[in-house]
Design a protein around this motif. Structure first.
Motif, PDB file in Angstrom:
ATOM      1  N   ALA A  30      12.332  15.706 -24.900  1.00 53.41           N
ATOM      2  CA  ALA A  30      13.782  15.893 -24.938  1.00 53.41           C
ATOM      3  C   ALA A  30      14.507  15.018 -23.925  1.00 53.41           C
ATOM      4  O   ALA A  30      15.663  14.659 -24.129  1.00 53.41           O
ATOM      5  CB  ALA A  30      14.119  17.358 -24.703  1.00 53.41           C
ATOM      6  N   ASP A  31      13.827  14.646 -22.831  1.00 53.41           N
ATOM      7  CA  ASP A  31      14.484  13.834 -21.804  1.00 53.41           C
ATOM      8  C   ASP A  31      14.317  12.335 -22.024  1.00 53.41           C
ATOM      9  O   ASP A  31      14.811  11.536 -21.235  1.00 53.41           O
ATOM     10  CB  ASP A  31      14.005  14.231 -20.404  1.00 53.41           C
ATOM     11  CG  ASP A  31      12.516  13.978 -20.196  1.00 53.41           C
ATOM     12  OD1 ASP A  31      11.787  13.743 -21.181  1.00 53.41           O
ATOM     13  OD2 ASP A  31      12.080  14.034 -19.034  1.00 53.41           O
ATOM     14  N   GLU A  32      13.640  11.938 -23.103  1.00 51.53           N
ATOM     15  CA  GLU A  32      13.545  10.509 -23.416  1.00 51.53           C
ATOM     16  C   GLU A  32      14.913  10.008 -23.869  1.00 51.53           C
ATOM     17  O   GLU A  32      15.620  10.705 -24.596  1.00 51.53           O
ATOM     18  CB  GLU A  32      12.546  10.258 -24.557  1.00 51.53           C
ATOM     19  CG  GLU A  32      11.104  10.338 -24.157  1.00 51.53           C
ATOM     20  CD  GLU A  32      10.188   9.871 -25.284  1.00 51.53           C
ATOM     21  OE1 GLU A  32      10.460   8.807 -25.875  1.00 51.53           O
ATOM     22  OE2 GLU A  32       9.201  10.572 -25.552  1.00 51.53           O
ATOM     23  N   PRO A  33      15.299   8.803 -23.457  1.00 57.75           N
ATOM     24  CA  PRO A  33      16.586   8.265 -23.914  1.00 57.75           C
ATOM     25  C   PRO A  33      16.718   8.271 -25.439  1.00 57.75           C
ATOM     26  O   PRO A  33      17.797   8.549 -25.958  1.00 57.75           O
ATOM     27  CB  PRO A  33      16.595   6.839 -23.363  1.00 57.75           C
ATOM     28  CG  PRO A  33      15.721   6.912 -22.148  1.00 57.75           C
ATOM     29  CD  PRO A  33      14.636   7.904 -22.509  1.00 57.75           C
ATOM     30  N   LEU A  34      15.627   8.011 -26.149  1.00 58.52           N
ATOM     31  CA  LEU A  34      15.691   8.006 -27.610  1.00 58.52           C
ATOM     32  C   LEU A  34      16.110   9.371 -28.127  1.00 58.52           C
ATOM     33  O   LEU A  34      16.952   9.474 -29.010  1.00 58.52           O
ATOM     34  CB  LEU A  34      14.337   7.621 -28.213  1.00 58.52           C
ATOM     35  CG  LEU A  34      14.328   7.712 -29.731  1.00 58.52           C
ATOM     36  CD1 LEU A  34      13.887   6.406 -30.336  1.00 58.52           C
ATOM     37  CD2 LEU A  34      13.443   8.838 -30.181  1.00 58.52           C
ATOM     38  N   ALA A  35      15.553  10.448 -27.578  1.00 57.74           N
ATOM     39  CA  ALA A  35      15.880  11.792 -28.040  1.00 57.74           C
ATOM     40  C   ALA A  35      17.339  12.118 -27.761  1.00 57.74           C
ATOM     41  O   ALA A  35      18.050  12.641 -28.621  1.00 57.74           O
ATOM     42  CB  ALA A  35      14.961  12.819 -27.379  1.00 57.74           C
ATOM     43  N   GLU A  36      17.791  11.825 -26.559  1.00 53.75           N
ATOM     44  CA  GLU A  36      19.179  12.108 -26.203  1.00 53.75           C
ATOM     45  C   GLU A  36      20.148  11.332 -27.098  1.00 53.75           C
ATOM     46  O   GLU A  36      21.148  11.864 -27.558  1.00 53.75           O
ATOM     47  CB  GLU A  36      19.420  11.781 -24.736  1.00 53.75           C
ATOM     48  CG  GLU A  36      18.636  12.691 -23.803  1.00 53.75           C
ATOM     49  CD  GLU A  36      18.686  12.260 -22.349  1.00 53.75           C
ATOM     50  OE1 GLU A  36      19.210  11.161 -22.060  1.00 53.75           O
ATOM     51  OE2 GLU A  36      18.210  13.032 -21.512  1.00 53.75           O
ATOM     52  N   THR A  37      19.839  10.080 -27.346  1.00 48.42           N
ATOM     53  CA  THR A  37      20.695   9.247 -28.196  1.00 48.42           C
ATOM     54  C   THR A  37      20.681   9.751 -29.628  1.00 48.42           C
ATOM     55  O   THR A  37      21.732   9.867 -30.264  1.00 48.42           O
ATOM     56  CB  THR A  37      20.238   7.772 -28.135  1.00 48.42           C
ATOM     57  OG1 THR A  37      20.307   7.330 -26.783  1.00 48.42           O
ATOM     58  CG2 THR A  37      21.103   6.888 -29.017  1.00 48.42           C
ATOM     59  N   LEU A  38      19.494  10.075 -30.146  1.00 43.26           N
ATOM     60  CA  LEU A  38      19.397  10.538 -31.523  1.00 43.26           C
ATOM     61  C   LEU A  38      20.170  11.842 -31.723  1.00 43.26           C
ATOM     62  O   LEU A  38      20.876  11.998 -32.726  1.00 43.26           O
ATOM     63  CB  LEU A  38      17.934  10.721 -31.931  1.00 43.26           C
ATOM     64  CG  LEU A  38      17.776  11.047 -33.408  1.00 43.26           C
ATOM     65  CD1 LEU A  38      17.913   9.782 -34.241  1.00 43.26           C
ATOM     66  CD2 LEU A  38      16.460  11.711 -33.678  1.00 43.26           C
ATOM     67  N   VAL A  39      20.085  12.761 -30.790  1.00 43.46           N
ATOM     68  CA  VAL A  39      20.812  14.026 -30.923  1.00 43.46           C
ATOM     69  C   VAL A  39      22.325  13.776 -30.912  1.00 43.46           C
ATOM     70  O   VAL A  39      23.068  14.397 -31.683  1.00 43.46           O
ATOM     71  CB  VAL A  39      20.371  15.028 -29.841  1.00 43.46           C
ATOM     72  CG1 VAL A  39      21.276  16.253 -29.809  1.00 43.46           C
ATOM     73  CG2 VAL A  39      18.916  15.459 -30.081  1.00 43.46           C
ATOM     74  N   LEU A  40      22.795  12.862 -30.097  1.00 42.33           N
ATOM     75  CA  LEU A  40      24.214  12.500 -30.105  1.00 42.33           C
ATOM     76  C   LEU A  40      24.611  11.918 -31.463  1.00 42.33           C
ATOM     77  O   LEU A  40      25.651  12.280 -32.027  1.00 42.33           O
ATOM     78  CB  LEU A  40      24.533  11.500 -28.986  1.00 42.33           C
ATOM     79  CG  LEU A  40      25.952  10.933 -28.977  1.00 42.33           C
ATOM     80  CD1 LEU A  40      26.984  12.032 -28.808  1.00 42.33           C
ATOM     81  CD2 LEU A  40      26.089   9.881 -27.892  1.00 42.33           C
TER      82      LEU A  40
END
Length: 158
Positions: A30-40
């Motif tokens: 969840a703290d990977e930049p990819l995860a944060e960006t994808l959720v946004l």
């Protein structure tokens, strides 16, 4: 894997939770930049679909089966199908506007994005390369997607 989203703005939170659980299942923290960006991006595209069409939408994620050395460079794809028959069009969002910047965020954060007609509706998609995770990109109005860079320039699905 896909999720049907009802035409209710409260469904956006459910779509984000669903996306986070799918990412975790694929071994993407969840703290990977990819995860944060994808959720946004899920939030922006699902919001556009339900607000602008007033109808159900389908959220789809295409993820690597599991995180391994081979999938470190995998691409994650997000698609939202909605019943709207109109193409995404540029619109100016003034400095005080509270909306109208969703696709500008997609344009700035995704490695690639686009749309296509699907039956009587459309599909808006974007892709993130896991190796880049979107961390190098910054949202920029009108940067890419064929639009000129003007202050306050944004995209909206209408």
């Amino acid at each position: 894997m896909q999720l049907e989203v009802r035409p209710d703005p409260s469904e956006v939170g459910r779509a984000r939770r669903w996306a986070r659980s799918r990412l975790a299942g694929a071994g993407i923290r969840a703290d990977e930049p990819l995860a944060e960006t994808l959720v946004l991006l899920v939030s922006e595209l699902v919001t556009n679909a339900v607000v602008h069409t007033g109808r159900s939408a389908v959220l789809r994620l295409v993820l690597p089966d599991a995180v391994t050395e081979e999938t470190k460079e995998a691409t994650v794809r997000l698609e939202v199908d909605d019943a709207g028959d109109r193409a995404p069009v540029p619109r100016c969002a003034g400095d005080e506007a509270t909306g109208g910047r969703g696709l500008a965020l997609v344009d700035g954060l995704a490695d690639r994005w686009g749309w296509s007609r699907e039956g009587t509706g459309k599909r808006i998609w974007c892709e993130l390369d896991r190796s880049s995770g979107g961390e190098d990109a910054a949202p920029a109005c009108g940067n890419g997607g064929g639009a000129a860079a003007y202050p306050g320039f944004a995209y909206e699905v209408v």
